[in-house]
Design a protein around this motif. Structure first.
Motif, PDB file in Angstrom:
ATOM      1  N   HIS A 260       0.840  -1.206   0.000  1.00 54.53           N
ATOM      2  CA  HIS A 260       0.000   0.000   0.000  1.00 54.53           C
ATOM      3  C   HIS A 260       0.874   1.254   0.000  1.00 54.53           C
ATOM      4  CE1 HIS A 260      -3.891   2.063   1.375  1.00 54.53           C
ATOM      5  NE2 HIS A 260      -2.986   3.028   1.318  1.00 54.53           N
TER       6      HIS A 260
ATOM      7  N   HIS B 257       1.395   5.368  -2.087  1.00 54.73           N
ATOM      8  CA  HIS B 257       0.938   6.414  -3.020  1.00 54.73           C
ATOM      9  C   HIS B 257       2.212   6.908  -3.695  1.00 54.73           C
ATOM     10  CE1 HIS B 257      -2.909   6.064  -1.096  1.00 54.73           C
ATOM     11  NE2 HIS B 257      -2.280   6.092   0.058  1.00 54.73           N
TER      12      HIS B 257
ATOM     13  N   LYS C 219      -9.838   0.751  -5.673  1.00 51.95           N
ATOM     14  CA  LYS C 219      -9.633   1.277  -4.323  1.00 51.95           C
ATOM     15  C   LYS C 219     -10.800   2.157  -3.929  1.00 51.95           C
ATOM     16  CE  LYS C 219      -7.528   2.943  -0.591  1.00 51.95           C
ATOM     17  NZ  LYS C 219      -6.729   4.154  -0.666  1.00 51.95           N
TER      18      LYS C 219
ATOM     19  N   HIS D  13      -5.625  -0.875   5.852  1.00 51.66           N
ATOM     20  CA  HIS D  13      -5.397  -0.325   7.201  1.00 51.66           C
ATOM     21  C   HIS D  13      -5.958  -1.250   8.288  1.00 51.66           C
ATOM     22  CE1 HIS D  13      -4.053   2.971   4.839  1.00 51.66           C
ATOM     23  NE2 HIS D  13      -5.270   3.333   4.471  1.00 51.66           N
TER      24      HIS D  13
ATOM     25  N   ASP E 108       1.949   2.824   3.398  1.00 49.44           N
ATOM     26  CA  ASP E 108       1.158   4.023   3.125  1.00 49.44           C
ATOM     27  C   ASP E 108       2.067   5.230   2.840  1.00 49.44           C
ATOM     28  OD1 ASP E 108      -1.250   5.252   2.605  1.00 49.44           O
ATOM     29  OD2 ASP E 108      -1.768   5.633   4.697  1.00 49.44           O
TER      30      ASP E 108
HETATM   31 ZN   LIG Z   1      -3.160   5.125   1.650  1.00 51.11          ZN
END
Ligand SMILES: [Zn+2]
Length: 568
Positions: free
Chosen positions: A88, A90, A306, A393, A456
């Motif tokens: 996970h 970005h 997502k 998460h 993340d």
């Molecule tokens: Zn995220």
């Protein structure tokens, strides 16, 4: 003449099979190999042909595959693991941030202004200067900066710099002009335009007032997107991340990202494998062209979606059954995509029917429960195929939901670093009972739930050894829990490594292709500076990646501080 004949015979010999097995392109010897393959957990050496592993065994086993052209890496007794797979991230946002101006360690307003002036000199006309992380409490006197401090050094360059707490920003005069902010502009709801005694904006913008300027900052050009990817790929190589799963968020254009990754793949610059998850609201764009989960090549795949069920704990928007302990009138809220719930249900059911994989962000216990309800409906509607639904998460679990996770085969895609970061203050917000089921990695495993590890990034560091350290020690960053915050939830090093390799590979339908050092699989491996299985757990965070190998090619070598493309 004689020499030429000899040379010719050598050339011929090299084209003929000199032995029953083909010579390896690469062998790694004298390693402490931890394979994450339960049938064969440890070894000394690995052989690679093309982009795949062809042998794992003793030095002697692998030595037999050495030919004249074989490259040899003597691991010097160091630990060799399968490459890390970050489930996970970005990626473009993260890469963009790496190139932005950093002001967090500027110790005076003069230093702050000097760095911005420097940056302005190298910034092409019309391009914005963004970034920041400035902290005026480090200055004497600790006054908020104003646009006057930077206007003279940024006459042609719009500037927008975030405060380190993320709730404030400084814009210069051009940026304010482009956003149409004047003395007459009213404060937006939830925000403050800071003004001087005459009522003129000073450039400081608080909370929602930041959006007034953010709105006019152009989205990245294609070239900027590629540049961000290149920068983030450098980090992946350096940290031993050989695969990553790129999650859509509200600022990202996943389809433009796929195009960018495709170009980098073609030019030999895509030095890690990527699985892209565009927004679930766009499920039809993938389904229309027949894309299903894990569609693509071993280097670039898509077919995931997502969605967002709620917000985050820090901002009080994670959605709970009971109110926050420090805010009795607030239980958080469902995200925009969940209003009405039938909309999300419709997207999920149709995306799943089309064969797309669903990844849903859910943090609070009630958001997680609601997503599990939706997932149960999807299974009921579309029947029992292997769909590998994911919850991203999965932070704060209701006691009843661990069993449901297992029953529905839902993957917990978790980011252990948050446990040592948020663990400093989470208990004050949600109380002891809920905190005991927070980042509950042990409870997930004991219920037979699949764990996938990630970070993340950019919201936590990308370096996998920090994530392993967090899962193994649960030692919060404030030093207050040296033996672990809810220590019963600690994992062993082996469990953490498995979640980061096989676990993440399973989460993207790739456990037969990668995730362990096994003959036939892709040759994605990392060589570490220290044996994380035998050193003090507290020292795991200092471990470095010596070499990163993707598809049999060296993409990072600490000795040379060098990143390589796959083309060389
Ligand atoms: Zn995220």
């Amino acid at each position: 003449m004689k020499f030429a004949t000899l040379l010719l015979s050598c050339v011929l010999a090299s084209k003929l099979p000199a032995q029953s097995k083909p010579a390896a392109d690469l062998i790694i010897t004298n390693a402490k190999v931890w394979t994450v393959d339960k049938s064969h957990p440890t070894a000394q050496a690995v052989a690679v042909l093309g982009e795949r592993i062809i042998a794992v065994g003793s030095n002697a086993d692998v030595e037999a595959l050495r030919g004249r052209e074989t490259k040899v890496i003597d691991a010097g007794g160091k630990l060799l693991l399968p490459g890390f797979n970050d489930a996970h991230v970005h990626f473009v946002t993260s890469g963009t941030r790496l190139d932005q101006i950093q002001l967090g360690d500027a110790t005076s307003v003069e230093e702050f202004a000097r760095r911005i002036a420097e940056r302005a000199k190298t910034t092409p006309k019309g391009q914005w200067i963004e970034g920041g992380d400035w902290d005026e409490t480090k200055w004497t006197p600790p006054n908020l900066p104003t646009k006057d401090v930077i206007d003279s050094v940024t006459p042609d360059t719009p500037v927008f710099l975030e405060h380190h707490d993320g709730h404030m920003a400084l814009a210069n005069s051009i940026a304010l002009r482009l956003a149409g902010v004047t003395a007459k502009t009213p404060d937006p709801p939830g925000g403050t335009i800071v003004r001087d005694a005459q009522g003129n904006p000073t450039g400081a913008l608080k909370d929602a007032a930041r959006n007034v300027v953010l709105r006019v900052i152009p989205s990245p050009s294609h070239e900027q997107r590629l540049q961000a990817m290149r920068r983030a790929l450098e980090s992946a190589a350096e940290f031993g991340v050989t695969s990553f799963q790129d999650m859509n968020d509200e600022n990202s254009d996943s389809f433009a990202d796929i195009r960018g990754y495709g170009e980098l793949l073609q030019s030999g610059e895509l030095t890690a494998r990527v699985y892209v998850a565009p927004a679930i609201s766009d499920w039809e764009k993938q389904a229309k062209v027949g894309i299903r989960h894990a569609f693509g090549s071993s280097s670039l795949r898509t077919g995931a979606t997502k969605g967002f069920a709620d917000g985050a704990l820090g901002s009080g928007t994670a959605y709970f059954f009971d109110p926050y302990n420090d805010d009795p009138n607030n239980s958080g809220l469902l995200g925009e995509q969940m209003h009405p719930l039938s909309q999300m249900q419709d997207w999920m059911t149709k995306a799943d029917a089309a064969g797309l994989q669903i990844c849903a962000h859910a943090i609070g216990d009630r958001a997680i429960s609601t997503v599990l309800d939706l997932y149960a409906d999807v299974v009921k509607a579309n029947g029992g195929v292997e769909r590998r639904l994911r919850i991203e998460h999965a932070q704060h679990m209701a006691a009843k939901d661990f069993a449901r996770f297992a029953q529905l085969g839902v993957i917990a895609s978790v980011q252990p670093y948050q446990a040592i970061d948020d663990g400093r203050w989470a208990e004050a917000r949600i109380g002891h009972d809920r905190a005991s089921r927070t980042y509950a990695f042990r409870t997930f495993l004991s219920h037979g739930v699949h764990l996938a590890f990630g970070t993340d990034w950019p919201y936590a560091p990308f370096d996998p050894v920090l994530t392993v350290y967090a899962a193994v020690t649960r030692a919060t960053l404030d030093g207050r829990n040296p033996n672990g915050w809810f220590p019963e939830q600690k994992l062993s090093v082996a469990e953490a490594v498995e979640a980061y390799t096989m676990g993440s590979a399973y989460a993207e339908f790739q456990e037969k292709e990668k995730g362990s050092i096994t003959p036939g699989k892709l040759a994605d491996m990392v060589l570490l500076s220290d044996d994380i299985f035998s050193i003090e757990p507290a020292k795991i965070r200092d471990v470095k990646v010596l070499k990163t190998i993707v598809g049999g090619r060296l993409v990072w070598d600490l000795d040379r501080k060098k990143q390589y493309s796959t083309a060389n």
